[in-house]
Design an enzyme around this catalytic site. Structure first.
Site, PDB file in Angstrom:
ATOM      1  CB  THR A  12      15.637   8.402  23.498  1.00 46.23           C
ATOM      2  OG1 THR A  12      15.811   9.474  22.557  1.00 46.23           O
ATOM      3  CG2 THR A  12      16.277   7.145  22.950  1.00 46.23           C
ATOM      4  CB  ALA A  14       9.153  13.395  27.767  1.00 47.35           C
ATOM      5  CB  VAL A  15       6.045  12.530  23.644  1.00 48.87           C
ATOM      6  CG1 VAL A  15       4.896  11.952  22.819  1.00 48.87           C
ATOM      7  CG2 VAL A  15       5.586  13.799  24.367  1.00 48.87           C
ATOM      8  CB  SER A  41      19.614   8.263  21.466  1.00 43.74           C
ATOM      9  OG  SER A  41      19.541   9.324  22.352  1.00 43.74           O
ATOM     10  NE  ARG A 102      -0.052  20.047  16.914  1.00 42.74           N
ATOM     11  CZ  ARG A 102       0.613  20.464  17.989  1.00 42.74           C
ATOM     12  NH1 ARG A 102       0.550  21.737  18.364  1.00 42.74           N
ATOM     13  NH2 ARG A 102       1.312  19.622  18.705  1.00 42.74           N
ATOM     14  CB  CYS A 133      -0.363  18.672  25.536  1.00 38.91           C
ATOM     15  SG  CYS A 133       0.739  20.086  25.664  1.00 38.91           S
ATOM     16  CB  SER A 163       6.575  16.397  31.308  1.00 36.38           C
ATOM     17  OG  SER A 163       5.218  16.621  31.595  1.00 36.38           O
ATOM     18  NE  ARG A 240       6.236  25.102  30.369  1.00 36.90           N
ATOM     19  CZ  ARG A 240       5.866  24.290  29.378  1.00 36.90           C
ATOM     20  NH1 ARG A 240       5.171  23.200  29.616  1.00 36.90           N
ATOM     21  NH2 ARG A 240       6.187  24.569  28.135  1.00 36.90           N
ATOM     22  CG  HIS A 247      -0.544  20.330  30.470  1.00 32.20           C
ATOM     23  ND1 HIS A 247       0.688  20.248  31.069  1.00 32.20           N
ATOM     24  CD2 HIS A 247      -0.311  20.535  29.137  1.00 32.20           C
ATOM     25  CE1 HIS A 247       1.626  20.387  30.137  1.00 32.20           C
ATOM     26  NE2 HIS A 247       1.047  20.556  28.970  1.00 32.20           N
TER      27      HIS A 247
HETATM   28  P1  A2P Z   1      17.959  11.984  21.295  1.00 29.72           P
HETATM   29  O1  A2P Z   1      17.808  11.102  22.504  1.00 29.72           O
HETATM   30  O2  A2P Z   1      18.863  11.362  20.290  1.00 29.72           O
HETATM   31  O3  A2P Z   1      18.294  13.410  21.608  1.00 29.72           O
HETATM   32  P2  A2P Z   1      12.270  15.350  24.499  1.00 29.72           P
HETATM   33  O4  A2P Z   1      11.010  15.959  23.920  1.00 29.72           O
HETATM   34  O5  A2P Z   1      12.017  14.580  25.759  1.00 29.72           O
HETATM   35  O6  A2P Z   1      13.353  16.367  24.632  1.00 29.72           O
HETATM   36  O7  A2P Z   1      12.773  14.278  23.431  1.00 29.72           O
HETATM   37  C1  A2P Z   1      13.072  14.589  22.095  1.00 29.72           C
HETATM   38  C2  A2P Z   1      13.241  13.309  21.275  1.00 29.72           C
HETATM   39  O8  A2P Z   1      13.498  13.684  19.924  1.00 29.72           O
HETATM   40  C3  A2P Z   1      14.402  12.450  21.707  1.00 29.72           C
HETATM   41  O9  A2P Z   1      14.099  11.092  21.475  1.00 29.72           O
HETATM   42  C4  A2P Z   1      15.510  12.924  20.787  1.00 29.72           C
HETATM   43  O10 A2P Z   1      16.511  11.961  20.552  1.00 29.72           O
HETATM   44  C5  A2P Z   1      14.737  13.122  19.511  1.00 29.72           C
HETATM   45  N1  A2P Z   1      15.430  14.045  18.606  1.00 29.72           N
HETATM   46  C6  A2P Z   1      15.758  15.326  18.840  1.00 29.72           C
HETATM   47  N2  A2P Z   1      16.390  15.853  17.760  1.00 29.72           N
HETATM   48  C7  A2P Z   1      16.442  14.883  16.818  1.00 29.72           C
HETATM   49  C8  A2P Z   1      16.964  14.797  15.499  1.00 29.72           C
HETATM   50  N3  A2P Z   1      17.552  15.836  14.912  1.00 29.72           N
HETATM   51  N4  A2P Z   1      16.836  13.613  14.838  1.00 29.72           N
HETATM   52  C9  A2P Z   1      16.234  12.567  15.419  1.00 29.72           C
HETATM   53  N5  A2P Z   1      15.715  12.575  16.673  1.00 29.72           N
HETATM   54  C10 A2P Z   1      15.822  13.724  17.362  1.00 29.72           C
END
Ligand code: A2P
Length: 341
Positions: A12, A14-15, A41, A102, A133, A163, A240, A247
């Site tokens: 869910t 951005a990446v 989510s 990495r 990136c 982003s 930034r 970028h």
């Molecule tokens: P969630 O939608 O449940 O918060 P971004 O880099 O755009 O902030 O997105 C981070 C992604 O990593 C999202 O899909 C977020 O899900 C997921 N995420 C963040 N923390 C966790 C966690 N503890 N366990 C699983 N997924 C996570």
């Protein structure tokens, strides 16, 4: 190519969302797609190849239960640190977009246009790391030049989009812009960046280290050496800027041999997944808005140094969510499948 069960951890984000789009466009041979995120989510829907998939909560057991064969991780370093070993234990190869693994010597750090053969070392730990990136787009542009002219040193200043810090960071900038037009910017909050990003430029990405450089800058230093298998001197200033996506980098390169702008242009034309836009008289050069949704790295403003025959300057731009993250991960996954099939 055989079809595989693919988990996207952070589906869910951005990446993660971009990974789904890129896999769809590349017609990635997916048997079952398993979108994973946090409990927040779980139950949400994502679309892939015209079908809806329900997001599942990331758990230690999900990789085994869903018979995951490839796990693309992009949910932050601590999530990868904890859950990647469970994915490996379940028999999956992990392609990790975070910085967590990495620099571990037995984990390959791969940009397919530069060091595809390093993928073979995935066997060591079951993990392949996706670089930072800013590093990815820079080494893609350096590689064809290094092959011919030999690079000794690189000085780079980056202009990085919001982003790169995730969806909520993009929202933070948009909210601040909105507040500016409502004459409320002084009440606007900043959580994702150390200062207001709207109408500003922040010369800090990630934390400062004892040597006066930020972690982001040291990623560019250390990752470039590991990917290019060469002790290139790199000095980076990472900044930034109030851009949503794409970028940019001003890169100065010191070569072993003398170079001309035409010879550099020729080498870059032949580079893999590189597009040259370099017609400054007509104001033609790449910009962030040029590269959104593109899978290539764009280069322009190619010119020789005024004083030294072995020094070149250029401007490198790429979509950080694609070239700098999702597309690189999907290209690694495709190469891995090719090698393992
Ligand atoms: P969630 O939608 O449940 O918060 P971004 O880099 O755009 O902030 O997105 C981070 C992604 O990593 C999202 O899909 C977020 O899900 C997921 N995420 C963040 N923390 C966790 C966690 N503890 N366990 C699983 N997924 C996570």
């Amino acid at each position: 190519m055989r079809k595989v069960n693919v988990a996207v951890v952070g589906a869910t984000g951005a990446v993660g969302e971009e990974m789904l789009r890129v896999m769809e466009e590349y017609d990635f041979p997916v048997n079952n797609l398993i979108p994973l995120a946090s409990a927040r989510s779980a139950g949400a829907k994502v679309e892939f190849k015209g079908e809806e998939y329900t997001v599942l909560e990331l758990t230690e057991k999900v990789f085994e239960e869903k018979e995951v064969e490839i796990a693309l991780f992009s949910a932050g370093g601590s999530v990868s640190a904890h859950y990647a070993p469970y994915a490996v234990e379940a028999g999956a190869v992990v392609i990790d977009n975070t910085s967590h693994f990495r620099m571990e010597p037995d984990i390959p750090l791969v940009v397919p246009e530069v060091n595809p053969d390093d993928i073979a070392a995935w066997q060591n730990r079951g993990i392949i790391a996706n670089p930072n990136c800013s590093t990815i787009q820079m080494v893609q542009a350096l590689k064809p030049l290094d092959d011919i002219f030999g690079i000794k040193r690189v000085d780079v200043a980056t202009y990085q989009a919001t982003s790169g810090a995730g969806k909520s960071a993009m929202e933070e900038m948009v909210t601040q812009m909105r507040d500016f037009f409502a004459f409320k910017l002084d009440e606007s909050e900043h959580n994702k960046f150390p200062h207001q990003i709207a109408l500003n430029v922040i010369p800090q990405i990630d934390k400062f280290m004892d040597n006066g450089y930020t972690k982001e800058e040291m990623k560019m230093v250390n990752e470039t050496k590991k990917i290019m298998h060469k002790n290139i001197e790199v000095s980076a200033t990472c900044v930034r800027v109030p851009v949503l996506r794409g970028h940019s980098e001003a890169v100065t390169i010191w070569f072993e041999r003398d170079i001309t702008a035409d010879a550099a242009r020729e080498a870059l034309y032949n580079g893999k997944n590189i597009v040259v836009i370099d017609n400054p008289q007509n104001s033609e050069y790449p910009m962030p808005i040029t590269v959104v949704d593109k899978d290539e790295t764009y280069v322009g403003r190619i010119r020789k140094d005024i004083y030294r025959d072995n020094v070149l300057h250029m401007w490198v731009v790429a979509d950080n969510l694609r070239v700098g993250a999702a597309t690189n991960a999907v290209r690694i996954a495709l190469k891995w499948l090719e090698m393992e099939s």
